[in-house]
Design a protein around this motif. Sequence first.
Motif, PDB file in Angstrom:
ATOM      1  N   HIS A 128       0.848  -1.194   0.000  1.00 42.21           N
ATOM      2  CA  HIS A 128       0.000   0.000   0.000  1.00 42.21           C
ATOM      3  C   HIS A 128       0.885   1.245   0.000  1.00 42.21           C
ATOM      4  N   ALA A 129       1.883   1.263   0.872  1.00 43.78           N
ATOM      5  CA  ALA A 129       2.802   2.408   0.941  1.00 43.78           C
ATOM      6  C   ALA A 129       3.577   2.573  -0.366  1.00 43.78           C
ATOM      7  N   GLN A 130       4.032   1.467  -0.941  1.00 42.22           N
ATOM      8  CA  GLN A 130       4.782   1.545  -2.198  1.00 42.22           C
ATOM      9  C   GLN A 130       3.898   2.040  -3.344  1.00 42.22           C
ATOM     10  N   LEU A 131       2.674   1.548  -3.410  1.00 44.98           N
ATOM     11  CA  LEU A 131       1.766   1.987  -4.472  1.00 44.98           C
ATOM     12  C   LEU A 131       1.388   3.453  -4.308  1.00 44.98           C
ATOM     13  N   GLU A 132       1.235   3.892  -3.054  1.00 42.84           N
ATOM     14  CA  GLU A 132       0.920   5.293  -2.803  1.00 42.84           C
ATOM     15  C   GLU A 132       2.056   6.190  -3.307  1.00 42.84           C
ATOM     16  N   ARG A 133       3.302   5.787  -3.060  1.00 42.90           N
ATOM     17  CA  ARG A 133       4.452   6.552  -3.571  1.00 42.90           C
ATOM     18  C   ARG A 133       4.468   6.570  -5.093  1.00 42.90           C
ATOM     19  N   LEU A 134       4.136   5.450  -5.724  1.00 43.82           N
ATOM     20  CA  LEU A 134       4.088   5.393  -7.189  1.00 43.82           C
ATOM     21  C   LEU A 134       3.014   6.321  -7.749  1.00 43.82           C
ATOM     22  N   LEU A 135       1.856   6.341  -7.110  1.00 48.11           N
ATOM     23  CA  LEU A 135       0.780   7.226  -7.555  1.00 48.11           C
ATOM     24  C   LEU A 135       1.173   8.694  -7.401  1.00 48.11           C
ATOM     25  N   ASP A 136       1.846   9.018  -6.303  1.00 44.35           N
ATOM     26  CA  ASP A 136       2.315  10.392  -6.096  1.00 44.35           C
ATOM     27  C   ASP A 136       3.341  10.774  -7.166  1.00 44.35           C
ATOM     28  N   ALA A 137       4.262   9.864  -7.470  1.00 43.15           N
ATOM     29  CA  ALA A 137       5.277  10.129  -8.490  1.00 43.15           C
ATOM     30  C   ALA A 137       4.628  10.321  -9.859  1.00 43.15           C
ATOM     31  N   ARG A 138       3.633   9.526 -10.158  1.00 39.65           N
ATOM     32  CA  ARG A 138       2.914   9.652 -11.437  1.00 39.65           C
ATOM     33  C   ARG A 138       2.212  11.002 -11.526  1.00 39.65           C
ATOM     34  N   GLN A 139       1.543  11.394 -10.439  1.00 39.48           N
ATOM     35  CA  GLN A 139       0.827  12.665 -10.428  1.00 39.48           C
ATOM     36  C   GLN A 139       1.812  13.833 -10.579  1.00 39.48           C
ATOM     37  N   SER A 140       2.958  13.767  -9.909  1.00 40.28           N
ATOM     38  CA  SER A 140       3.968  14.823 -10.033  1.00 40.28           C
ATOM     39  C   SER A 140       4.478  14.922 -11.463  1.00 40.28           C
ATOM     40  N   ALA A 141       4.723  13.783 -12.092  1.00 41.89           N
ATOM     41  CA  ALA A 141       5.206  13.790 -13.471  1.00 41.89           C
ATOM     42  C   ALA A 141       4.166  14.361 -14.414  1.00 41.89           C
ATOM     43  N   GLN A 142       2.908  14.062 -14.179  1.00 41.53           N
ATOM     44  CA  GLN A 142       1.834  14.600 -15.034  1.00 41.53           C
ATOM     45  C   GLN A 142       1.721  16.120 -14.851  1.00 41.53           C
ATOM     46  N   GLU A 143       1.884  16.604 -13.620  1.00 46.45           N
ATOM     47  CA  GLU A 143       1.800  18.042 -13.375  1.00 46.45           C
ATOM     48  C   GLU A 143       2.977  18.773 -14.019  1.00 46.45           C
ATOM     49  N   ARG A 144       4.171  18.167 -14.000  1.00 45.96           N
ATOM     50  CA  ARG A 144       5.327  18.789 -14.638  1.00 45.96           C
ATOM     51  C   ARG A 144       5.177  18.826 -16.156  1.00 45.96           C
ATOM     52  N   ALA A 145       4.483  17.827 -16.717  1.00 45.20           N
ATOM     53  CA  ALA A 145       4.304  17.754 -18.167  1.00 45.20           C
ATOM     54  C   ALA A 145       3.316  18.789 -18.678  1.00 45.20           C
ATOM     55  N   ARG A 146       2.512  19.370 -17.806  1.00 47.39           N
ATOM     56  CA  ARG A 146       1.508  20.348 -18.225  1.00 47.39           C
ATOM     57  C   ARG A 146       2.110  21.671 -18.487  1.00 47.39           C
TER      58      ARG A 146
END
Length: 146
Positions: free
Chosen positions: A128-146
């Motif tokens: 759960h903790a690892q997946l939460e970190r992955l989701l946060d990293a994905r969201q950060s990458a999507q925000e930087r791409a905007r």
Amino acid sequence: MADRTSKQPPDRSRDLIAGTPFRPRLGDLASDLAKDGRIGVVVALPSDESASYQLRPPGGGADWRARSDGATLRALPVPVTHATPMRRDAVYDHRAQQAALAVTVHFEDGGSCDAMLVLTPAQVELHHAQLERLLDARQSAQERAR
């Protein structure tokens, strides 16, 4: 109080006893116990013309023969490449204190099979903790791409 464990799969050790015949097909890889586990491709099957299996090293080389009853031959396991979650809900069994997630296991030869990934509560928390970190990293990458 006795420990509770989940129901175990049937014992398959009988299938692994030395001398259990393996009857490979043409093109199968087999390990020959009579040749110190040497691995070969089956290039000929026992028939009216030949009283034995004929094997050849996978990269080429000198052929050899193995007993026609297959008693010295063993199948080689096909390596697993990866597993993917199936589109089913994970379930938690409070009595067994285990979570189960349906997965598809993929093999190097292109085959696959359905299986269950069984997790303890500690493993569920870790993932759960690892997946939460992955989701946060994905969201950060999507925000930087905007």
